[in-house]
Scaffold this motif. Sequence first.
Motif, mmCIF file in Angstrom:
data_model
loop_
_atom_site.group_PDB
_atom_site.id
_atom_site.type_symbol
_atom_site.label_atom_id
_atom_site.label_comp_id
_atom_site.label_asym_id
_atom_site.label_seq_id
_atom_site.Cartn_x
_atom_site.Cartn_y
_atom_site.Cartn_z
ATOM 1 N N UNK A 152 0.865 -1.182 0.000
ATOM 2 C CA UNK A 152 0.000 0.000 0.000
ATOM 3 C C UNK A 152 0.903 1.234 0.000
ATOM 4 N N UNK A 153 0.314 2.390 -0.267
ATOM 5 C CA UNK A 153 1.100 3.627 -0.396
ATOM 6 C C UNK A 153 0.653 4.680 0.599
ATOM 7 N N UNK A 154 1.600 5.569 0.919
ATOM 8 C CA UNK A 154 1.253 6.695 1.786
ATOM 9 C C UNK A 154 1.993 7.951 1.365
ATOM 10 N N UNK A 155 1.330 9.089 1.557
ATOM 11 C CA UNK A 155 1.967 10.387 1.290
ATOM 12 C C UNK A 155 2.903 10.786 2.414
ATOM 13 N N UNK A 156 2.695 10.223 3.623
ATOM 14 C CA UNK A 156 3.609 10.382 4.752
ATOM 15 C C UNK A 156 3.706 11.838 5.203
ATOM 16 N N UNK A 157 4.874 12.453 5.046
ATOM 17 C CA UNK A 157 5.117 13.775 5.612
ATOM 18 C C UNK A 157 4.802 14.845 4.564
ATOM 19 N N UNK A 158 3.732 15.572 4.785
ATOM 20 C CA UNK A 158 3.379 16.646 3.860
ATOM 21 C C UNK A 158 4.370 17.807 4.023
ATOM 22 N N UNK A 159 5.174 17.746 5.077
ATOM 23 C CA UNK A 159 6.275 18.701 5.214
ATOM 24 C C UNK A 159 7.358 18.473 4.165
ATOM 25 N N UNK A 160 7.260 17.371 3.423
ATOM 26 C CA UNK A 160 8.136 17.107 2.288
ATOM 27 C C UNK A 160 7.325 16.859 1.013
ATOM 28 N N UNK A 161 6.361 15.947 1.090
ATOM 29 C CA UNK A 161 5.743 15.379 -0.101
ATOM 30 C C UNK A 161 4.447 16.083 -0.500
ATOM 31 N N UNK A 162 4.024 15.817 -1.717
ATOM 32 C CA UNK A 162 2.708 16.232 -2.175
ATOM 33 C C UNK A 162 1.636 15.490 -1.395
ATOM 34 N N UNK A 163 0.478 16.092 -1.284
ATOM 35 C CA UNK A 163 -0.634 15.447 -0.589
ATOM 36 C C UNK A 163 -1.451 14.520 -1.452
ATOM 37 N N UNK A 164 -1.050 14.279 -2.700
ATOM 38 C CA UNK A 164 -1.814 13.346 -3.526
ATOM 39 C C UNK A 164 -1.070 12.021 -3.648
ATOM 40 N N UNK A 165 -1.787 10.983 -4.055
ATOM 41 C CA UNK A 165 -1.192 9.665 -4.206
ATOM 42 C C UNK A 165 -0.804 9.347 -5.645
ATOM 43 N N UNK A 166 -1.166 10.214 -6.583
ATOM 44 C CA UNK A 166 -0.738 9.987 -7.966
ATOM 45 C C UNK A 166 0.779 10.038 -8.054
ATOM 46 N N UNK A 167 1.400 10.972 -7.315
ATOM 47 C CA UNK A 167 2.853 11.034 -7.288
ATOM 48 C C UNK A 167 3.435 9.737 -6.715
ATOM 49 N N UNK A 168 2.863 9.255 -5.624
ATOM 50 C CA UNK A 168 3.386 8.046 -4.991
ATOM 51 C C UNK A 168 3.279 6.848 -5.932
ATOM 52 N N UNK A 169 2.152 6.727 -6.626
ATOM 53 C CA UNK A 169 1.984 5.631 -7.586
ATOM 54 C C UNK A 169 3.037 5.701 -8.681
ATOM 55 N N UNK A 170 3.227 6.915 -9.199
ATOM 56 C CA UNK A 170 4.145 7.113 -10.316
ATOM 57 C C UNK A 170 5.585 6.772 -9.900
ATOM 58 N N UNK A 171 6.011 7.326 -8.761
ATOM 59 C CA UNK A 171 7.352 7.037 -8.260
ATOM 60 C C UNK A 171 7.476 5.559 -7.898
ATOM 61 N N UNK A 172 6.438 5.018 -7.280
ATOM 62 C CA UNK A 172 6.480 3.622 -6.850
ATOM 63 C C UNK A 172 6.566 2.659 -8.011
ATOM 64 N N UNK A 173 5.764 2.900 -9.035
ATOM 65 C CA UNK A 173 5.787 2.012 -10.183
ATOM 66 C C UNK A 173 7.124 2.118 -10.915
ATOM 67 N N UNK A 174 7.625 3.343 -11.065
ATOM 68 C CA UNK A 174 8.928 3.510 -11.699
ATOM 69 C C UNK A 174 10.022 2.806 -10.932
#
Length: 482
Positions: A297-319
């Motif tokens: 499963x995926x998480x955005x984790x720290x919004x103090x660093x990351x975007x608040x959406x999961x499209x970024x996480x999917x994209x980075x994760x799949x890559x």
Amino acid sequence: MTRTLIRGGHVLTMDPALGDLPTGDVLVEDGVIAAVAPSLDVTDAEVIDAAGHLVLPGLVDTHRHTWQSLVRGICGDWTLGDYYFGIRLAISPAFTADDVRLGNRLGALDALNAGVTTLLDFSHCNNTPEHSDGAVQGLLDTGIRAAFCYGFFESSPEATRFGDHSARLKDFHRIADTYFASDGLLTLGVSLSELFGLPWDRTVAELAAARERRALIVNHTGCVWGSVLTGGVGELDALGLLGPDMIHVHCNTLDEAEWDALARSGGKVSISVETELNMGMGRPVFARCRRHGLAPTLSADVISLNSGDLWHEMRFGLGFTRWEATEAVNLANAMPETVTTSAKEALGWSTVNAAYALGLGDRIGSLTPGKRADLQLIGGTGIEQHPRIDPYATLVFQTTAADVRTVLVDGRVVKRDGLLTGVDLPRLAAEADTAAEAILGRVHAAGHTLPGTPAGAFEALEPIARGWHAEAVRAVEGRASS
């Protein structure tokens, strides 16, 4: 009865029995998905025209520090050590209860705007009981579905405003009685303090409190290299304290025996791709999950660093997972013949897999009749949405929050035609800017220079952590001898 008909969209149900409908209708009755079919003959319902849009389940985030939305992006060039000293020990104490409420409101709306209809709020800025109330209220203000996971972390160890650890346990039970006496959009959870970041008996007490309330449990697991801090899987396993009610976040440092223990226990895994790659935490554990039969499963984790959406996480994760699977082939001076993970599988990380991890698989995660109506419409006039040849590739590789046009949670529209409903965005943005300025002003007034990481910080903490680890080892030995 309230009825809504989502008509004429390309429906991606994420339900293997239903499959995809290139043109389909979804009927919602009183917050429940009543029917999914190529065409439904319904006349007495509000109609949402989904022509030209993808219709799919809302996304589910399995680990987010939502309160940190008020310091968005501050950790852009920070290590994990910087994060610990800068956010957890300097910025967190400067948050007021009103700041936590605003941060959770802002963060939850950020999630909804990106099609994230459910999140696990790892809430560890509970500096006082009022902060705890503020965190819950911030989520309630937005209409998001969430697992509110109460954290016991002490951000001001030398000047606590809360009291001892037992006072925090007492406050957890107060929160449970106050806000979770009946079923609703929020479910109850516990965010464990980092294992061996405090005496072992306190970890056991946190687990006992969670299980007394049948609460979901989330833990930062195996994310600090060269340290016992965030370890403990073996000790938890030996003492019978692991379980299917636990979500283990990160897991980068775990060995094979620890992975075996997670798998045997039915535990779940949350991967924070952007955090792990950017803060030096190691390889995201997609391959380890696959090897041990665990659903990522995926998480955005720290919004103090990351975007608040999961499209970024999917994209980075799949890559990342595709690269990891082909690295050996490339190093052998060859090219792979196939990809190892599909875009549809990646979407599953944040829909069906994540719903199951939160214990909500019977309610959300797919567009299955009988489940709650948490769904989204993606499309519109965005140039990145046209042409749409492969819907899953469009979602994972092309979609942004701006392409999320309409969102429903429990059948209620929370975003319509690209705009959050009932939200004064200019006012919210101004409130967030003002609050952030005040928070950072208090940080500097307290004498902190961010991130303020002492030289040899983890080395200095290690003897303390090892002492508390020794307590766990003695508990295991005592159980074995008895």
